[in-house]
Motif scaffolding. Structure first.
Motif, PDB file in Angstrom:
ATOM      1  N   VAL A  29       0.839  -1.199   0.000  1.00 44.57           N
ATOM      2  CA  VAL A  29       0.000   0.000   0.000  1.00 44.57           C
ATOM      3  C   VAL A  29       0.875   1.251   0.000  1.00 44.57           C
ATOM      4  CG1 VAL A  29      -1.896   1.193   1.151  1.00 44.57           C
ATOM      5  CG2 VAL A  29      -1.693  -1.297   1.340  1.00 44.57           C
ATOM      6  N   PRO A  30       0.972   1.933  -1.134  1.00 46.01           N
ATOM      7  CA  PRO A  30       1.819   3.128  -1.179  1.00 46.01           C
ATOM      8  C   PRO A  30       1.196   4.287  -0.408  1.00 46.01           C
ATOM      9  CG  PRO A  30       0.738   2.771  -3.303  1.00 46.01           C
ATOM     10  CD  PRO A  30       0.346   1.626  -2.431  1.00 46.01           C
ATOM     11  N   PRO A  31       2.013   5.162   0.190  1.00 40.05           N
ATOM     12  CA  PRO A  31       1.449   6.296   0.939  1.00 40.05           C
ATOM     13  C   PRO A  31       0.842   7.337   0.004  1.00 40.05           C
ATOM     14  CG  PRO A  31       3.846   6.430   0.918  1.00 40.05           C
ATOM     15  CD  PRO A  31       3.486   5.136   0.247  1.00 40.05           C
ATOM     16  N   LEU A  32      -0.132   8.055   0.536  1.00 32.99           N
ATOM     17  CA  LEU A  32      -0.873   9.064  -0.237  1.00 32.99           C
ATOM     18  C   LEU A  32      -0.204  10.438  -0.180  1.00 32.99           C
ATOM     19  CD1 LEU A  32      -4.555   8.319   0.806  1.00 32.99           C
ATOM     20  CD2 LEU A  32      -3.852   8.743  -1.544  1.00 32.99           C
ATOM     21  N   THR A  33      -0.693  11.325  -1.019  1.00 32.43           N
ATOM     22  CA  THR A  33      -0.452  12.753  -0.846  1.00 32.43           C
ATOM     23  C   THR A  33      -1.782  13.450  -1.048  1.00 32.43           C
ATOM     24  OG1 THR A  33       0.942  14.634  -1.452  1.00 32.43           O
ATOM     25  CG2 THR A  33       0.138  13.260  -3.272  1.00 32.43           C
ATOM     26  N   LYS A  34      -1.782  14.756  -1.032  1.00 40.05           N
ATOM     27  CA  LYS A  34      -2.989  15.521  -1.355  1.00 40.05           C
ATOM     28  C   LYS A  34      -2.573  16.755  -2.127  1.00 40.05           C
ATOM     29  CE  LYS A  34      -2.983  17.963   3.024  1.00 40.05           C
ATOM     30  NZ  LYS A  34      -3.070  17.756   4.424  1.00 40.05           N
ATOM     31  N   VAL A  35      -3.519  17.511  -2.616  1.00 41.82           N
ATOM     32  CA  VAL A  35      -3.161  18.705  -3.396  1.00 41.82           C
ATOM     33  C   VAL A  35      -2.478  19.731  -2.502  1.00 41.82           C
ATOM     34  CG1 VAL A  35      -5.027  18.409  -5.084  1.00 41.82           C
ATOM     35  CG2 VAL A  35      -5.420  19.827  -3.054  1.00 41.82           C
ATOM     36  N   GLY A  36      -1.669  20.561  -3.126  1.00 36.84           N
ATOM     37  CA  GLY A  36      -1.071  21.675  -2.394  1.00 36.84           C
ATOM     38  C   GLY A  36       0.230  21.358  -1.690  1.00 36.84           C
ATOM     39  N   GLU A  37       0.719  20.131  -1.805  1.00 36.59           N
ATOM     40  CA  GLU A  37       1.937  19.731  -1.095  1.00 36.59           C
ATOM     41  C   GLU A  37       3.193  19.930  -1.940  1.00 36.59           C
ATOM     42  OE1 GLU A  37       1.944  18.412   2.222  1.00 36.59           O
ATOM     43  OE2 GLU A  37      -0.093  19.218   2.099  1.00 36.59           O
ATOM     44  N   GLY A  38       3.010  20.307  -3.204  1.00 36.22           N
ATOM     45  CA  GLY A  38       4.174  20.456  -4.085  1.00 36.22           C
ATOM     46  C   GLY A  38       4.676  19.136  -4.637  1.00 36.22           C
ATOM     47  N   HIS A  39       3.875  18.086  -4.522  1.00 33.64           N
ATOM     48  CA  HIS A  39       4.292  16.775  -5.055  1.00 33.64           C
ATOM     49  C   HIS A  39       3.863  16.584  -6.512  1.00 33.64           C
ATOM     50  CE1 HIS A  39       4.351  15.347  -0.652  1.00 33.64           C
ATOM     51  NE2 HIS A  39       5.586  15.505  -1.070  1.00 33.64           N
ATOM     52  N   PHE A  40       2.900  17.352  -6.957  1.00 37.47           N
ATOM     53  CA  PHE A  40       2.391  17.307  -8.329  1.00 37.47           C
ATOM     54  C   PHE A  40       2.111  15.890  -8.825  1.00 37.47           C
ATOM     55  CE2 PHE A  40       5.358  21.089  -8.243  1.00 37.47           C
ATOM     56  CZ  PHE A  40       4.361  21.996  -7.934  1.00 37.47           C
ATOM     57  N   PRO A  41       1.294  15.146  -8.098  1.00 35.15           N
ATOM     58  CA  PRO A  41       0.989  13.788  -8.554  1.00 35.15           C
ATOM     59  C   PRO A  41       0.112  13.823  -9.798  1.00 35.15           C
ATOM     60  CG  PRO A  41      -0.478  14.381  -6.762  1.00 35.15           C
ATOM     61  CD  PRO A  41       0.496  15.532  -6.908  1.00 35.15           C
ATOM     62  N   HIS A  42       0.242  12.814 -10.632  1.00 33.44           N
ATOM     63  CA  HIS A  42      -0.731  12.634 -11.708  1.00 33.44           C
ATOM     64  C   HIS A  42      -1.544  11.383 -11.399  1.00 33.44           C
ATOM     65  CE1 HIS A  42      -2.888  12.699 -15.351  1.00 33.44           C
ATOM     66  NE2 HIS A  42      -2.392  11.564 -15.790  1.00 33.44           N
ATOM     67  N   ILE A  43      -2.849  11.550 -11.344  1.00 31.41           N
ATOM     68  CA  ILE A  43      -3.741  10.459 -10.972  1.00 31.41           C
ATOM     69  C   ILE A  43      -4.634  10.155 -12.167  1.00 31.41           C
ATOM     70  CG2 ILE A  43      -5.554   9.754  -9.332  1.00 31.41           C
ATOM     71  CD1 ILE A  43      -2.712  10.298  -8.097  1.00 31.41           C
ATOM     72  N   THR A  44      -4.701   8.892 -12.564  1.00 35.03           N
ATOM     73  CA  THR A  44      -5.511   8.515 -13.723  1.00 35.03           C
ATOM     74  C   THR A  44      -6.142   7.148 -13.507  1.00 35.03           C
ATOM     75  OG1 THR A  44      -5.488   8.040 -16.104  1.00 35.03           O
ATOM     76  CG2 THR A  44      -3.470   7.550 -14.924  1.00 35.03           C
ATOM     77  N   GLY A  45      -7.296   6.960 -14.136  1.00 36.66           N
ATOM     78  CA  GLY A  45      -7.954   5.652 -14.132  1.00 36.66           C
ATOM     79  C   GLY A  45      -7.394   4.724 -15.197  1.00 36.66           C
ATOM     80  N   LEU A  46      -6.506   5.246 -16.043  1.00 31.83           N
ATOM     81  CA  LEU A  46      -5.835   4.374 -17.010  1.00 31.83           C
ATOM     82  C   LEU A  46      -4.854   3.475 -16.262  1.00 31.83           C
ATOM     83  CD1 LEU A  46      -4.864   7.006 -19.742  1.00 31.83           C
ATOM     84  CD2 LEU A  46      -6.386   5.071 -20.114  1.00 31.83           C
ATOM     85  N   THR A  47      -4.527   2.343 -16.851  1.00 31.02           N
ATOM     86  CA  THR A  47      -3.467   1.515 -16.289  1.00 31.02           C
ATOM     87  C   THR A  47      -2.192   2.358 -16.245  1.00 31.02           C
ATOM     88  OG1 THR A  47      -4.478  -0.495 -17.110  1.00 31.02           O
ATOM     89  CG2 THR A  47      -2.115  -0.585 -16.661  1.00 31.02           C
ATOM     90  N   HIS A  48      -1.546   2.369 -15.064  1.00 32.07           N
ATOM     91  CA  HIS A  48      -0.429   3.299 -14.867  1.00 32.07           C
ATOM     92  C   HIS A  48       0.760   2.606 -14.208  1.00 32.07           C
ATOM     93  CE1 HIS A  48      -3.537   3.647 -11.654  1.00 32.07           C
ATOM     94  NE2 HIS A  48      -2.499   3.363 -10.899  1.00 32.07           N
ATOM     95  N   ASP A  49       1.892   3.275 -14.266  1.00 37.53           N
ATOM     96  CA  ASP A  49       3.094   2.768 -13.605  1.00 37.53           C
ATOM     97  C   ASP A  49       3.219   3.387 -12.210  1.00 37.53           C
ATOM     98  OD1 ASP A  49       3.971   5.355 -14.059  1.00 37.53           O
ATOM     99  OD2 ASP A  49       5.248   4.807 -15.769  1.00 37.53           O
TER     100      ASP A  49
END
Lengths: 304, 390
Positions: B226-246
């Motif tokens: 289970v990888p740890p989460l982030t949230k908006v505004g933290e400067g991590h700039f995650p990209h989240i998609t429902g497509l199969t992802h790496d």
């Protein structure tokens, strides 16, 4: 047929680069290049205008989130180096609504296509505009569904050819600025991707304005809509935008319909002030509940 | 971590299951809900709409269930703990976003107060006929966690458990109530905040200038999927998609990435089945016949079991508190030593098929079906017990 197709498309690999780097690169996920968009597509130009607008704006990069739906424009979220969400088809707006309510300090930008926002997502659009929650909606209107092969959209002009209307569509398309204004958007503009300077300035204005702001960005889909309707290539489409654009700030949005080859009324049509959802909510609960009202932690210091 | 006292209404109350579920969400620290009215679930969000302004939470009524079930996920990425609540037709509409939550590993709780179906069916009457939809309703392969409360008290308790599991495994969790449990009034005891254990959200320890990838296991111990989460505004700039992802969250549409991602998504649940599964047993050690049930039906079958026991029959009882993942291991063990399972449920045969699968043809398996609209007559369950005893 294949010969004439090849003659109109520039090979992106062998085309000479004219500069060492793109000035908007720092806003992009360069590790995801090359992007999926076709040569001559207008989406990239709109992204260029968007990145320059946020660079000029007073916004803090950490506090901008980009939310897209599905489709060619839906891929924008995947290329911007921001907090970015590629959601489900049509549902960028309700995702953005939850995101904004949970984190009001975030400038939430919904960046999606005409089919995503106005067909499958049309119900969400009218309600999001009605609520007037602070967010900016940037809609690339390329008059058809690009990702799935050029099917008819709620924006396809009357009698235009699409893969599912092979003899021409007979439906009346949406006039997006009129729709947005009727539903309550406080800022409504339309530009084509030929009008890069005006579009960039308009995006900045929309981003910096509180409330629900909307910009329609008319863009060519050279592979499908433009080719199928024998309008030439991407460049020819831009030339037609230059020729057909009628810049009319403050135009009556009821007169902004788009037809095949007709005038494209561009400009800023609506710029009004109306209390936003968040400020209304807080003011009302304070009035009704007094000191007993507990404002959400994330709203403290952000919502007045 | 103890519960935040702001949401905990400590004391002894007379509540229906819907209201108790709302109190459970507040006690669990939920501070966001988006909903759309639908009988018989609406009372949950009505209570949240009334209570949130006093606990620092936010409720919004959306334009439909599609919107409600994705608005909560936007809120989670904005830093909230969120839930939505629905019933039959709305549950069908929410299936795509259940899949989005599983694929993007977004923790939230989705409550289905089951009513008779298909389609509009019996809006005001109970059923347990969404149990297989709970398992398989969204397209594609996945594992799901689903809990089934039998009483208003358990609506409160299992709502907290549902939130804790969703945070621990970074996945949506379903609370499968039914109209009967949702609308029955009983005593509900809400403990003091320090007696309520809350699983805190696990955020990345990475700073704003460090490279964070939303699906990387680099901050996980060996075996933790289970990888740890982030949230908006933290400067991590995650990209989240429902497509199969790496691991980076970037689309990676090929067979290998699909196998790696789906493998981890199902293994993080399957490998922890013992931690997730709760079952309640009574008299199963020397039972000849075991009644397997869940939700309100697990209570309706009690008079039938008592009557059969009074007549000298060795009848055991097993209640599925966790329905999904299914307690295969325990059912297999019991299947080796009982002569029959009797499976009453308010549908035309759903969980009974799981019991059959795990029994592998050894003991008899007798379903006691009911099309919904009312709970079983205990007599039918008693007759089934007698029938399998021969």
């Amino acid at each position: 047929m294949s010969e004439s197709y090849e003659a109109t498309v520039t090979d992106p690999v062998s085309a000479p680069m004219t500069c060492d780097s793109n000035p908007v690169e720092e806003w992009l996920r360069m590790d995801r290049m090359p992007h999926i968009w076709c040569p001559g597509c207008g989406i990239g130009t709109s992204v260029n205008c968007f990145t320059r607008a946020i660079e000029e704006s007073s916004l803090d990069r950490k506090n901008i989130a980009i939310v897209s739906g599905i489709g060619c424009t839906g891929r924008v979220a995947g290329y911007l180096l921001l907090d970015s969400f590629h959601t489900t088809h049509g549902r960028a707006l309700p995702f953005a609504t939850g995101l904004k309510l949970a984190s009001p300090k975030t400038k939430v930008v919904v960046y999606s296509g005409d089919g995503d926002l106005f067909a499958i997502g049309g119900n969400h659009f009218i309600h999001a505009a009605r609520r007037n929650l602070d967010m900016t909606v940037l809609c690339v209107n390329n008059f058809n569904y690009g990702m799935t092969g050029g099917q008819v959209a709620p924006t396809t002009p009357e009698f235009a050819i699409a893969s599912t209307t092979p003899y021409g569509s007979v439906e009346r398309p949406f006039n997006l600025p009129y729709l947005a204004q009727s539903c309550g958007a406080v800022y409504v503009a339309r530009w084509t991707v030929y009008h890069v300077k005006q579009l960039q300035r308009s995006i900045r204005e929309a981003l910096e304005k509180p409330g629900f702001t909307f910009i329609e960005m008319v863009a060519p889909c050279p592979t499908l809509f433009v080719r199928r309707n024998r309008l030439g290539d991407g460049l020819a489409a831009l030339e037609s935008y230059e020729e057909n654009a009628v810049i009319k700030n403050g135009a009556d949005t009821r007169e902004c319909d788009l037809g095949m080859g007709g005038p494209i009324v561009c400009g800023k049509f609506v710029d009004i002030d109306r209390p936003s959802y968040l400020s209304n909510q807080v003011a009302h609960l304070r009035k009704v509940l007094g000191d007993r009202y507990v404002m959400p932690d994330a709203w403290q210091g952000v919502v007045q | 971590m103890n519960a935040d006292p702001r949401g905990v209404l400590t004391g002894s109350h007379f509540l229906d299951g819907d209201h108790a579920a709302a109190e459970g969400a507040l006690a669990a620290g939920a501070n966001f809900s988006a909903g759309y009215p639908i009988t018989p679930s609406t009372e949950v969000v009505e209570r949240l709409a009334g209570r949130f302004p006093f606990t620092g939470g936010t409720f919004i009524q959306m334009e439909d269930e599609l919107a409600a079930s994705i608005a909560i996920q936007g809120a989670v990425w904005g830093g909230s703990k969120a839930l939505t609540v629905t019933s039959g037709p709305g549950f069908s509409l929410m299936m795509e976003h259940l899949g989005y939550g599983i694929m993007t590993e977004t923790p939230f709780v989705l409550v289905d107060v089951q009513r008779g179906g298909p389609s509009t069916g019996l809006p005001t009457m109970p059923a347990q006929a969404d149990m297989m939809q709970a398992r398989w309703g969204s397209h594609g392969d996945y594992e799901i966690i689903a809990l089934a409360p039998s009483s208003p008290q358990e609506c409160f308790n299992l709502m907290i458990r549902a939130f804790n599991l969703s945070e621990k495994y970074r996945t949506p969790v379903l609370l499968m109530m039914d109209e009967c449990v949702g609308h029955m009034l009983e005593r509900v005891v809400i403990p003091s905040p320090e007696k309520i254990q809350i699983e805190p959200r696990r955020y990345t320890r990475k700073g704003p200038d460090e490279q964070y990838w939303p699906y990387s296991l680099e901050e996980c111990n060996n075996g933790d999927l289970v990888p740890p989460l982030t949230k908006v505004g933290e400067g991590h700039f995650p990209h989240i998609t429902g497509l199969t992802h790496d691991d980076r969250g970037y689309p990676a549409m090929n067979a290998k990435s699909q196998a790696v991602l789906l493998g981890r998504l199902v293994d993080k649940i399957r490998n922890n089945a013992d931690d997730i599964i709760t079952i309640e047993e009574d008299g199963t050690d020397d039972a000849d016949v075991i009644v397997v049930s869940y939700g309100i039906t697990a209570r309706v079958c009690q008079p039938a079991i008592s009557r059969a026991r009074a007549e000298g029959h060795k009848v055991g009882f097993l209640r599925l508190v966790t329905v999904w993942p299914f307690p295969e291991k325990r059912i297999r063990e019991l299947a080796g030593r009982v002569s029959a399972f009797v499976v009453p449920e308010m549908n035309l045969g759903q969980i009974v098929r799981e019991v059959e699968r795990c029994s592998q043809g050894r003991p008899k398996v007798r379903g006691v079906t009911h099309a919904g609209g009312a709970v079983h007559d205990p007599e039918e369950i008693y007759n089934a017990i007698r029938e399998v005893m021969g």
